[in-house]
Motif scaffolding. Structure first.
Motif, mmCIF file in Angstrom:
data_model
loop_
_atom_site.group_PDB
_atom_site.id
_atom_site.type_symbol
_atom_site.label_atom_id
_atom_site.label_comp_id
_atom_site.label_asym_id
_atom_site.label_seq_id
_atom_site.Cartn_x
_atom_site.Cartn_y
_atom_site.Cartn_z
ATOM 1 N N GLU A 253 -28.937 -12.278 -48.040
ATOM 2 C CA GLU A 253 -27.638 -10.963 -48.076
ATOM 3 C C GLU A 253 -27.313 -9.888 -47.202
ATOM 4 O OE1 GLU A 253 -28.358 -6.981 -50.615
ATOM 5 O OE2 GLU A 253 -29.220 -8.203 -51.091
ATOM 6 N N VAL A 254 -26.185 -10.109 -46.821
ATOM 7 C CA VAL A 254 -25.641 -9.150 -45.576
ATOM 8 C C VAL A 254 -25.006 -8.352 -45.865
ATOM 9 C CG1 VAL A 254 -25.689 -11.228 -43.914
ATOM 10 C CG2 VAL A 254 -23.934 -10.510 -45.140
ATOM 11 N N VAL A 255 -25.251 -7.171 -45.306
ATOM 12 C CA VAL A 255 -24.815 -5.675 -45.125
ATOM 13 C C VAL A 255 -23.903 -5.022 -44.394
ATOM 14 C CG1 VAL A 255 -25.628 -3.337 -45.653
ATOM 15 C CG2 VAL A 255 -26.866 -5.266 -46.710
ATOM 16 N N MET A 256 -22.698 -4.885 -44.448
ATOM 17 C CA MET A 256 -21.650 -4.844 -43.355
ATOM 18 C C MET A 256 -21.187 -3.478 -43.590
ATOM 19 S SD MET A 256 -19.689 -7.528 -43.614
ATOM 20 C CE MET A 256 -18.594 -8.509 -42.000
ATOM 21 N N ILE A 257 -20.658 -3.059 -42.880
ATOM 22 C CA ILE A 257 -20.000 -2.216 -42.439
ATOM 23 C C ILE A 257 -18.518 -1.400 -41.947
ATOM 24 C CG2 ILE A 257 -20.933 -0.587 -40.468
ATOM 25 C CD1 ILE A 257 -21.412 2.334 -42.541
ATOM 26 N N GLU A 258 -17.841 -1.189 -42.165
ATOM 27 C CA GLU A 258 -16.370 -0.824 -41.546
ATOM 28 C C GLU A 258 -16.796 -0.318 -40.118
ATOM 29 O OE1 GLU A 258 -13.772 1.032 -40.445
ATOM 30 O OE2 GLU A 258 -12.459 -0.647 -40.192
ATOM 31 N N GLN A 259 -16.049 -0.371 -39.220
ATOM 32 C CA GLN A 259 -15.969 -0.631 -37.773
ATOM 33 C C GLN A 259 -15.320 0.930 -37.356
ATOM 34 O OE1 GLN A 259 -13.850 -2.889 -34.634
ATOM 35 N NE2 GLN A 259 -11.983 -2.522 -36.000
ATOM 36 N N ARG B 253 -32.547 -2.741 -40.635
ATOM 37 C CA ARG B 253 -32.292 -2.441 -39.636
ATOM 38 C C ARG B 253 -31.170 -2.410 -38.479
ATOM 39 N NH1 ARG B 253 -37.373 -4.562 -40.810
ATOM 40 N NH2 ARG B 253 -39.367 -2.553 -39.930
ATOM 41 N N ARG B 254 -30.543 -3.490 -39.247
ATOM 42 C CA ARG B 254 -29.336 -4.068 -38.761
ATOM 43 C C ARG B 254 -28.300 -3.985 -39.325
ATOM 44 N NH1 ARG B 254 -33.558 -7.127 -35.999
ATOM 45 N NH2 ARG B 254 -33.451 -7.008 -33.839
ATOM 46 N N VAL B 255 -27.181 -3.731 -39.144
ATOM 47 C CA VAL B 255 -25.621 -4.031 -40.274
ATOM 48 C C VAL B 255 -24.458 -4.660 -39.502
ATOM 49 C CG1 VAL B 255 -24.041 -2.390 -41.264
ATOM 50 C CG2 VAL B 255 -26.571 -1.480 -41.008
ATOM 51 N N LEU B 256 -24.081 -5.520 -39.978
ATOM 52 C CA LEU B 256 -22.475 -6.376 -39.393
ATOM 53 C C LEU B 256 -22.069 -5.251 -39.438
ATOM 54 C CD1 LEU B 256 -22.983 -9.789 -41.308
ATOM 55 C CD2 LEU B 256 -23.440 -9.447 -38.539
ATOM 56 N N VAL B 257 -21.169 -5.531 -38.520
ATOM 57 C CA VAL B 257 -19.915 -4.448 -38.656
ATOM 58 C C VAL B 257 -17.895 -4.942 -39.119
ATOM 59 C CG1 VAL B 257 -18.526 -2.818 -36.692
ATOM 60 C CG2 VAL B 257 -21.246 -3.144 -37.123
ATOM 61 N N CYS B 258 -17.950 -5.124 -39.305
ATOM 62 C CA CYS B 258 -16.109 -5.436 -39.771
ATOM 63 C C CYS B 258 -14.995 -4.736 -38.990
ATOM 64 C CB CYS B 258 -16.387 -6.162 -40.460
ATOM 65 S SG CYS B 258 -16.391 -4.645 -42.458
ATOM 66 N N ASP B 259 -13.622 -5.288 -39.343
ATOM 67 C CA ASP B 259 -11.882 -4.252 -39.295
ATOM 68 C C ASP B 259 -11.849 -4.236 -40.435
ATOM 69 O OD1 ASP B 259 -10.968 -7.098 -39.411
ATOM 70 O OD2 ASP B 259 -10.457 -7.617 -37.830
ATOM 71 N N ASP C 250 -10.146 -5.497 -41.937
ATOM 72 C CA ASP C 250 -9.279 -7.229 -42.678
ATOM 73 C C ASP C 250 -11.084 -7.838 -42.888
ATOM 74 O OD1 ASP C 250 -6.083 -6.846 -42.136
ATOM 75 O OD2 ASP C 250 -6.995 -7.692 -40.456
ATOM 76 N N ARG C 251 -12.094 -7.228 -42.368
ATOM 77 C CA ARG C 251 -13.678 -7.340 -43.615
ATOM 78 C C ARG C 251 -13.695 -8.445 -42.846
ATOM 79 N NH1 ARG C 251 -16.647 -5.531 -46.642
ATOM 80 N NH2 ARG C 251 -17.381 -7.166 -46.752
ATOM 81 N N LYS C 252 -12.656 -8.857 -41.216
ATOM 82 C CA LYS C 252 -13.266 -10.213 -39.904
ATOM 83 C C LYS C 252 -14.498 -9.063 -39.272
ATOM 84 C CE LYS C 252 -11.785 -12.295 -35.979
ATOM 85 N NZ LYS C 252 -12.052 -11.900 -34.553
#
Length: 139
Positions: free
Chosen positions: A76-82, A99-105, A107-109
């Motif tokens: 379960e990854v959590v993303m946030i828009e840049q 403690r970490r969040v993936l960052v997307c643009d 377009d969800r890249k």
């Protein structure tokens, strides 16, 4: 106000879910990082952290040469828009207890990763966490 894009780590390391645990640990050590993004073909499968290795593999006495990282990753990854603010990222981490969040643009890249340490250095540069993170910038 700082944006996530101002504080994130842009160098994202990708490994296949079939990668043996010992190889992933070597990559993390050589790259001086505490996490890798795990893929299953062209699909994002999850994220592997140094904590995952300790809690889900070492503590369970898994064989690092035969255990694949896909078997111990956080799926379960959590993303946030840049363009979100650093405060929004901190609130998301607090809410999800991560403690970490993936960052997307837009377009969800995937474009980066932001860690609690990255945020601490920007939001409270005099905090103990900021001091620790500055000494080890990619952990």
């Amino acid at each position: 106000m700082f944006r996530v894009s101002d504080v994130m780590t842009r160098q994202v390391v990708y490994l296949s879910a079939e990668t043996p645990l010992d190889e992933a640990a070597r990559v993390m050590k050589e790259s001086d990082i505490g996490d890798v993004v795990v893929t299953d073909g062209a699909t994002l499968a999850g994220m592997l952290t140094d904590r995952d290795i300790v809690v889900r593999a070492v503590a369970e006495r898994a064989d690092p040469g035969t255990t694949t990282i896909g078997s111990i990753i956080t799926r379960e990854v959590v993303m946030i828009e840049q363009h979100c603010t650093a405060n929004e990222a901190a609130a998301l981490m607090r809410e999800r207890n991560i403690r970490r969040v993936l960052v997307c643009d837009s377009d969800r890249k995937l474009v980066g990763i932001v860690s609690l340490g990255d945020l601490a250095m920007q939001l409270d540069p005099h905090s103990a966490l900021s001091d620790i993170s500055e000494a080890a910038p990619n952990v």
